[in-house]
Design a protein around this motif. Structure first.
Motif, PDB file in Angstrom:
ATOM      1  N   ASP A  90      24.360  77.334  97.167  1.00 27.19           N
ATOM      2  CA  ASP A  90      23.165  77.086  98.233  1.00 27.19           C
ATOM      3  C   ASP A  90      23.556  75.780  98.904  1.00 27.19           C
ATOM      4  N   SER A  91      23.643  75.683 100.021  1.00 27.09           N
ATOM      5  CA  SER A  91      23.805  74.541 100.920  1.00 27.09           C
ATOM      6  C   SER A  91      22.733  73.792 101.263  1.00 27.09           C
ATOM      7  N   SER A  92      21.557  74.177 100.758  1.00 30.87           N
ATOM      8  CA  SER A  92      20.508  73.363 101.366  1.00 30.87           C
ATOM      9  C   SER A  92      20.046  72.083 101.112  1.00 30.87           C
ATOM     10  N   ASP A  93      19.225  71.440 101.625  1.00 36.88           N
ATOM     11  CA  ASP A  93      19.239  70.112 101.457  1.00 36.88           C
ATOM     12  C   ASP A  93      18.254  69.950  99.833  1.00 36.88           C
ATOM     13  N   SER A  94      17.518  70.964  99.699  1.00 41.43           N
ATOM     14  CA  SER A  94      16.644  70.775  98.452  1.00 41.43           C
ATOM     15  C   SER A  94      17.333  71.458  97.243  1.00 41.43           C
ATOM     16  N   ALA A  95      18.637  71.610  97.209  1.00 45.27           N
ATOM     17  CA  ALA A  95      19.415  72.332  96.033  1.00 45.27           C
ATOM     18  C   ALA A  95      20.075  71.308  95.588  1.00 45.27           C
ATOM     19  N   VAL A  96      20.274  71.653  93.936  1.00 45.78           N
ATOM     20  CA  VAL A  96      21.217  70.632  93.312  1.00 45.78           C
ATOM     21  C   VAL A  96      21.902  71.575  92.269  1.00 45.78           C
ATOM     22  N   ALA A  97      23.125  71.537  92.258  1.00 53.49           N
ATOM     23  CA  ALA A  97      23.765  72.172  91.399  1.00 53.49           C
ATOM     24  C   ALA A  97      24.281  71.392  90.031  1.00 53.49           C
ATOM     25  N   ILE A  98      24.133  72.095  88.812  1.00 49.03           N
ATOM     26  CA  ILE A  98      24.435  71.332  87.571  1.00 49.03           C
ATOM     27  C   ILE A  98      25.349  72.412  86.741  1.00 49.03           C
ATOM     28  N   VAL A  99      26.468  71.654  86.619  1.00 49.85           N
ATOM     29  CA  VAL A  99      27.523  72.565  85.631  1.00 49.85           C
ATOM     30  C   VAL A  99      27.539  71.764  84.580  1.00 49.85           C
ATOM     31  N   LYS A 100      27.880  72.585  83.417  1.00 46.08           N
ATOM     32  CA  LYS A 100      28.114  72.125  81.951  1.00 46.08           C
ATOM     33  C   LYS A 100      29.790  71.959  81.924  1.00 46.08           C
ATOM     34  N   LEU A 101      29.974  70.826  81.379  1.00 46.62           N
ATOM     35  CA  LEU A 101      31.429  70.358  81.299  1.00 46.62           C
ATOM     36  C   LEU A 101      31.943  70.835  79.913  1.00 46.62           C
ATOM     37  N   LYS A 102      32.820  71.776  80.203  1.00 47.11           N
ATOM     38  CA  LYS A 102      33.606  72.403  79.079  1.00 47.11           C
ATOM     39  C   LYS A 102      35.148  72.115  79.120  1.00 47.11           C
ATOM     40  N   ASP A 104      37.171  70.817  80.835  1.00 48.95           N
ATOM     41  CA  ASP A 104      37.839  70.678  81.941  1.00 48.95           C
ATOM     42  C   ASP A 104      37.227  70.023  83.097  1.00 48.95           C
ATOM     43  N   PHE A 105      37.359  68.693  83.390  1.00 51.64           N
ATOM     44  CA  PHE A 105      36.678  67.907  84.368  1.00 51.64           C
ATOM     45  C   PHE A 105      36.944  68.549  85.628  1.00 51.64           C
ATOM     46  N   TYR A 106      37.933  69.239  86.071  1.00 52.34           N
ATOM     47  CA  TYR A 106      38.307  69.500  87.205  1.00 52.34           C
ATOM     48  C   TYR A 106      37.417  70.740  87.597  1.00 52.34           C
ATOM     49  N   GLU A 107      37.314  71.702  86.728  1.00 50.65           N
ATOM     50  CA  GLU A 107      36.566  73.109  86.909  1.00 50.65           C
ATOM     51  C   GLU A 107      35.175  72.736  86.996  1.00 50.65           C
ATOM     52  N   ALA A 108      34.718  71.792  86.219  1.00 50.61           N
ATOM     53  CA  ALA A 108      33.177  71.411  86.530  1.00 50.61           C
ATOM     54  C   ALA A 108      32.981  70.644  87.573  1.00 50.61           C
ATOM     55  N   VAL A 109      33.664  69.751  88.070  1.00 53.01           N
ATOM     56  CA  VAL A 109      33.582  69.100  89.292  1.00 53.01           C
ATOM     57  C   VAL A 109      33.606  69.852  90.543  1.00 53.01           C
ATOM     58  N   SER A 110      34.720  70.747  90.519  1.00 54.60           N
ATOM     59  CA  SER A 110      34.788  71.673  91.655  1.00 54.60           C
ATOM     60  C   SER A 110      34.006  72.813  91.760  1.00 54.60           C
ATOM     61  N   GLU A 111      33.485  73.150  90.695  1.00 52.80           N
ATOM     62  CA  GLU A 111      32.383  74.389  90.536  1.00 52.80           C
ATOM     63  C   GLU A 111      31.045  73.856  91.109  1.00 52.80           C
ATOM     64  N   ALA A 112      30.637  72.683  90.930  1.00 54.92           N
ATOM     65  CA  ALA A 112      29.643  71.864  91.210  1.00 54.92           C
ATOM     66  C   ALA A 112      29.537  71.756  92.549  1.00 54.92           C
ATOM     67  N   ILE A 113      30.694  71.420  93.250  1.00 52.87           N
ATOM     68  CA  ILE A 113      30.648  71.006  94.668  1.00 52.87           C
ATOM     69  C   ILE A 113      30.642  72.265  95.407  1.00 52.87           C
ATOM     70  N   GLU A 114      31.147  73.352  94.772  1.00 53.35           N
ATOM     71  CA  GLU A 114      31.066  74.657  95.474  1.00 53.35           C
ATOM     72  C   GLU A 114      29.801  75.282  95.400  1.00 53.35           C
ATOM     73  N   LEU A 115      29.175  74.943  94.371  1.00 52.27           N
ATOM     74  CA  LEU A 115      27.819  75.659  94.252  1.00 52.27           C
ATOM     75  C   LEU A 115      26.851  75.113  94.976  1.00 52.27           C
ATOM     76  N   THR A 116      27.272  73.858  95.921  1.00 50.73           N
ATOM     77  CA  THR A 116      26.360  73.265  96.771  1.00 50.73           C
ATOM     78  C   THR A 116      26.986  73.743  98.007  1.00 50.73           C
ATOM     79  N   GLY A 117      27.695  74.757  98.278  1.00 51.82           N
ATOM     80  CA  GLY A 117      28.248  75.050  99.340  1.00 51.82           C
ATOM     81  C   GLY A 117      29.386  74.236 100.068  1.00 51.82           C
ATOM     82  N   GLY A 118      29.989  73.439  99.134  1.00 50.62           N
ATOM     83  CA  GLY A 118      31.236  72.847  99.634  1.00 50.62           C
ATOM     84  C   GLY A 118      31.127  71.472 100.451  1.00 50.62           C
TER      85      GLY A 118
END
Ligand SMILES: [Zn+2]
Length: 376
Positions: A90-102, A104-118
């Motif tokens: 969701d790339s809207s202004d009212s969205a926040v992506a929250i990913v649990k860190l397991k 691998d920092f790269y996977e969590a960071v990139s997933e969080a960014i992608e979940l906001t539409g990149g």
């Protein structure tokens, strides 16, 4: 978009759920396998609360990918066996992506960014960590260099950003800049990716006025094509939360900082107009190891939150932090919302990746202590 990660031996095929350098059985190379098409293959409903999971009942669903790899996930929603599980970006202004860190920092960071539409990369990228207090990142007082490392890997390797177009910027109002960043591990990360580190105090500042507030703000933030704000998430005895708003303070001149810091109440109001005086910025909240209790410095204690947040709007970001950790209302965030700069009503914020109710828990509040001199 949920990711199941395995580290797999290229020879014997054994798999681990955490990184392994080489196979412990045959010494062969390990490859990381990431999948994201998953189905629900089982669930458990939990009725007994505990401090990390205070809201009941909740479900733990078992997800399985096409390779048969499984991962449990906590959710408030009911699923049936066979359901497809997916998180929709969701790339809207009212969205926040929250990913649990397991692991691998790269996977969590990139997933969080992608979940906001990149991210839309500009000609230049300015990354603003919180390095205001010198300390090793495991103490939770500064942005984890592993988060910056993951972000740089995402920008350079995945998105094709040129290292020379990326600058990590910060300043310190109390001590020499080099000293303040020396313990954090940031210098090594910058070297690894061949990106610059900029001391903002040495940049040109321009004057901005908004309502009753006057600021001198580093020109660097206006020159950048993309600004990525990377605060470490901390409790703060004065400001309530150190998050998206607080981290932008160090784009101000020392003169502006001193003018407002002498009057904390006025300072809190001044923070509220940040979304107006700064150009739009993306916030990547580092809640890997943050601070709880009497933060934001030595009197706080590390909080092992294991989360990465991402949001386009700082009001939404800091409201999410406040809600997840059950912290008190943050006046400047509320005021910013009243001024129309973002959504501070949690029921209207879209939580992507994990539901708010599934994340909520108490951490130690920043209530001060009689043992702390002036700060209490
Ligand atoms: Zn092997």
């Amino acid at each position: 978009m949920v990711r199941i990660i395995r580290w797999k031996c290229s020879k014997c095929g054994r798999k681990w759920i955490h990184p392994v350098e080489k196979c412990i059985y045959d010494g062969e190379k390990i490859a990381k396998v990431v999948t994201n098409k998953v189905k629900v293959v089982g669930f458990t409903k939990i009725f007994i609360p505990n401090p990390l999971h205070p809201i009941v009942p909740y479900n733990v669903i078992m997800l399985e990918d096409e390779l048969g790899n499984r991962m449990p996930k906590k959710t408030m929603k009911d699923y049936n066996i066979g359901d497809v599980y997916q998180d929709i970006p969701d790339s809207s202004d009212s969205a926040v992506a929250i990913v649990k860190l397991k692991y691998d920092f790269y996977e969590a960071v990139s997933e969080a960014i992608e979940l906001t539409g990149g991210l839309k990369l500009g000609k230049s990228i300015l990354i603003k960590p919180n390095m205001s207090i010198p300390g090793h990142s495991y103490l939770g007082m500064c942005t984890n260099p592993k988060v910056i490392d993951a972000l740089l890997q995402y920008l350079i390797k995945d998105k094709g950003a040129k290292p020379e177009s990326i600058t990590i910027a910060e300043q310190n109002f109390f001590m020499p800049f080099e000293e303040s960043i020396s313990k954090s591990g940031l210098v090594e990360v910058a070297k690894k990716h061949k990106v610059k580190i900029l001391d903002l105090s040495k940049t040109e500042f321009i004057k901005k006025k908004e309502r009753d507030f006057e600021f001198e703000i580093s020109k660097a933030v206006f020159d950048a094509g993309l600004v990525i704000n990377v605060p470490v998430i901390k409790t703060d005895m004065v400001l309530g939360i150190d998050g998206a708003f607080e981290n932008m303070i160090r784009f101000l001149s020392k003169k502006t900082f001193e003018k407002y810091s002498s009057d904390p109440q006025k300072a809190a109001l001044a923070l509220a107009v940040f979304p107006k005086v700064f150009p739009p910025f993306f916030t990547l909240g580092d809640a890997s190891i943050g601070l709880q209790g009497n933060g934001p410095a030595n009197y706080g204690e590390p909080g092992f939150f294991n989360l990465i947040l991402a949001a386009r709007n700082p009001v939404v970001h800091d409201t999410a932090v406040k809600e997840i950790f059950c912290l008190r209302k943050v006046p400047y965030v509320e005021l910013a919302a009243q001024l129309g700069y973002g959504q501070s009503d949690a029921s209207r914020i879209k939580f992507i990746g994990n539901e708010l109710e599934a994340l909520r828990r108490d951490i130690k509040q920043p209530i001060g202590s009689k043992l702390i001199g002036k700060a209490a």
